[in-house]
Design a protein around this motif. Structure first.
Motif, mmCIF file in Angstrom:
data_model
loop_
_atom_site.group_PDB
_atom_site.id
_atom_site.type_symbol
_atom_site.label_atom_id
_atom_site.label_comp_id
_atom_site.label_asym_id
_atom_site.label_seq_id
_atom_site.Cartn_x
_atom_site.Cartn_y
_atom_site.Cartn_z
ATOM 1 N N LEU A 59 0.832 -1.199 0.000
ATOM 2 C CA LEU A 59 0.000 0.000 0.000
ATOM 3 C C LEU A 59 0.868 1.251 0.000
ATOM 4 C CD1 LEU A 59 -2.954 1.151 0.299
ATOM 5 C CD2 LEU A 59 -2.508 1.203 2.751
ATOM 6 N N LEU A 60 1.998 1.189 0.686
ATOM 7 C CA LEU A 60 2.908 2.333 0.775
ATOM 8 C C LEU A 60 3.916 2.381 -0.372
ATOM 9 C CD1 LEU A 60 3.617 2.301 4.616
ATOM 10 C CD2 LEU A 60 1.914 3.627 3.362
ATOM 11 N N ARG A 78 12.580 18.424 -12.348
ATOM 12 C CA ARG A 78 12.395 19.213 -11.127
ATOM 13 C C ARG A 78 11.340 18.582 -10.227
ATOM 14 N NH1 ARG A 78 12.276 23.773 -14.650
ATOM 15 N NH2 ARG A 78 10.023 23.944 -14.245
ATOM 16 N N ALA A 79 10.234 18.147 -10.824
ATOM 17 C CA ALA A 79 9.158 17.543 -10.027
ATOM 18 C C ALA A 79 9.613 16.240 -9.394
ATOM 19 C CB ALA A 79 7.926 17.302 -10.906
ATOM 20 N N ALA A 80 10.373 15.428 -10.144
ATOM 21 C CA ALA A 80 10.849 14.157 -9.599
ATOM 22 C C ALA A 80 11.819 14.382 -8.448
ATOM 23 C CB ALA A 80 11.521 13.342 -10.702
ATOM 24 N N LEU A 86 7.929 9.935 -3.863
ATOM 25 C CA LEU A 86 6.664 9.468 -4.419
ATOM 26 C C LEU A 86 6.726 7.981 -4.755
ATOM 27 C CD1 LEU A 86 3.829 10.023 -5.673
ATOM 28 C CD2 LEU A 86 5.018 10.427 -7.839
ATOM 29 N N ARG A 87 5.749 7.229 -4.290
ATOM 30 C CA ARG A 87 5.616 5.822 -4.628
ATOM 31 C C ARG A 87 4.167 5.557 -5.026
ATOM 32 N NH1 ARG A 87 10.148 6.575 -4.514
ATOM 33 N NH2 ARG A 87 11.848 5.466 -3.451
ATOM 34 N N ILE A 88 3.976 4.701 -5.994
ATOM 35 C CA ILE A 88 2.631 4.312 -6.424
ATOM 36 C C ILE A 88 2.249 3.048 -5.656
ATOM 37 C CG2 ILE A 88 1.133 3.828 -8.381
ATOM 38 C CD1 ILE A 88 2.514 6.542 -8.544
ATOM 39 N N GLY A 89 1.372 3.183 -4.695
ATOM 40 C CA GLY A 89 0.971 2.052 -3.868
ATOM 41 C C GLY A 89 -0.195 1.296 -4.480
ATOM 42 N N ARG A 90 -0.483 0.149 -3.903
ATOM 43 C CA ARG A 90 -1.583 -0.675 -4.403
ATOM 44 C C ARG A 90 -2.432 -1.195 -3.259
ATOM 45 N NH1 ARG A 90 0.787 -6.186 -6.965
ATOM 46 N NH2 ARG A 90 -1.440 -6.325 -7.404
ATOM 47 N N ARG A 251 2.836 7.888 -13.440
ATOM 48 C CA ARG A 251 3.784 8.489 -12.501
ATOM 49 C C ARG A 251 4.082 9.946 -12.899
ATOM 50 N NH1 ARG A 251 7.010 5.716 -9.475
ATOM 51 N NH2 ARG A 251 7.059 3.930 -10.908
ATOM 52 N N VAL A 252 4.316 10.150 -14.184
ATOM 53 C CA VAL A 252 4.614 11.506 -14.653
ATOM 54 C C VAL A 252 3.409 12.418 -14.458
ATOM 55 C CG1 VAL A 252 5.210 12.907 -16.671
ATOM 56 C CG2 VAL A 252 6.373 10.730 -16.269
ATOM 57 N N SER A 253 2.212 11.897 -14.751
ATOM 58 C CA SER A 253 1.020 12.735 -14.555
ATOM 59 C C SER A 253 0.826 13.085 -13.091
ATOM 60 C CB SER A 253 -0.222 12.030 -15.120
ATOM 61 O OG SER A 253 -0.654 10.963 -14.299
#
Length: 278
Positions: A59-60, A78-80, A86-90, A251-253
């Motif tokens: 999840l994290l 710059r955003a990254a 930032l992680r995409i959790g599930r 991720r980019v969005s």
């Protein structure tokens, strides 16, 4: 994972903790996540407590694979850098992600969030454990199939969205067992009323799919175009701009939503519809 302010399944309390409810495979559960002294700690209650703690790392974002993500635009770099954590959790819960996504189809966000709140307060059960007052657990597919038409109307979901949810509830078990994101996408889009946008919104959450781009979103293509070129664009233009990031387009969005400059607003804002009867 939150669906608007006041989401009954989500809270951020003054002590800094995040609370989330879930209809797990083992039953309803409440999860509390906090950070202290650089450590993330979780506590859970209810029949689903064990499942929630077992899946907490995912999840994290523990399973998020950033390999192959190479920022090619200065604004993305710059955003990254600014959001390097930032992680995409599930969540592993497809139908629980599907219902709010359908409620948010082709409407102002506040309208979909209002319907989600109404349904959870009316049909969800109270959150197990010492959860903040008012938290509710998603009622699940069998309950969704039994909701009468007049209560969908009271929630603010017209017949088309209500039918989409009720029909999908019949296939909830297959959706949960579909497997990876690609297989789930095929099954979702085979169901009436579920297209590219809805499938992406679901898989971003249920599978942590970093490439599940919300094509068809009312604002996203303009935001991406403005951030990367200084000009608005459409979905086709957005796909061309994000082609170098295949595998990481969501991720980019997300990065651009968090950090990108938004295009200037033009024209009147869309109004929130309210045709409910009580």
């Amino acid at each position: 994972m939150r669906h608007g302010p006041g989401d009954p399944a989500w809270r951020h309390t003054p002590d800094g903790a995040f609370w989330r409810t879930c209809a797990t495979p083992d039953g309803p559960g409440t999860l509390r996540v906090a950070v202290a002294d650089g450590r993330v700690t979780g506590a859970a209650w209810g029949p689903g407590a064990g499942w929630l703690l077992e899946t907490l790392p995912a999840l994290l974002g523990e399973d998020d694979d950033v390999s192959g993500f190479v920022p090619e635009h200065e604004v993305v770099r710059r955003a990254a850098k600014r959001h390097e954590g930032l992680r995409i959790g599930r969540t592993f819960r497809v139908f629980e992600s599907l219902v709010p996504a359908v409620l948010e189809q082709k409407v102002v966000s506040e309208e979909g969030w209002r319907a989600w709140r109404w349904l959870l307060y009316r049909y969800g059960e109270p959150a197990p454990g010492p959860a903040p007052e008012g938290m509710r657990v998603f009622p699940g597919p069998e309950v969704c199939r039994s909701i009468p038409s007049w209560d969908w109307h009271r929630a603010g979901a017209e017949a088309v969205r209500a039918r989409t949810i009720v029909n999908a509830a019949r296939y909830a078990a297959r959706l949960e067992a579909a497997g990876d994101s690609a297989a789930t996408d095929l099954l979702l889009r085979a169901l009436p009323g579920i297209g590219v946008w809805t499938s992406a919104e679901v898989r971003q959450r249920s599978h942590g799919d970093a490439d599940a781009l919300s094509v068809g979103d009312y604002h996203l293509s303009s935001l991406v175009g403005w951030a990367l070129t200084g000009r608005r664009t459409d979905d086709a233009g957005m796909l061309r701009l994000l082609a170098p990031y295949l595998g990481h387009r969501h991720r980019v969005s997300r990065l651009l939503r968090s950090d990108g400059e938004r295009p200037p607003a033009r024209g009147p804002r869309a109004r929130v519809r309210d045709y409910r009867s009580f």
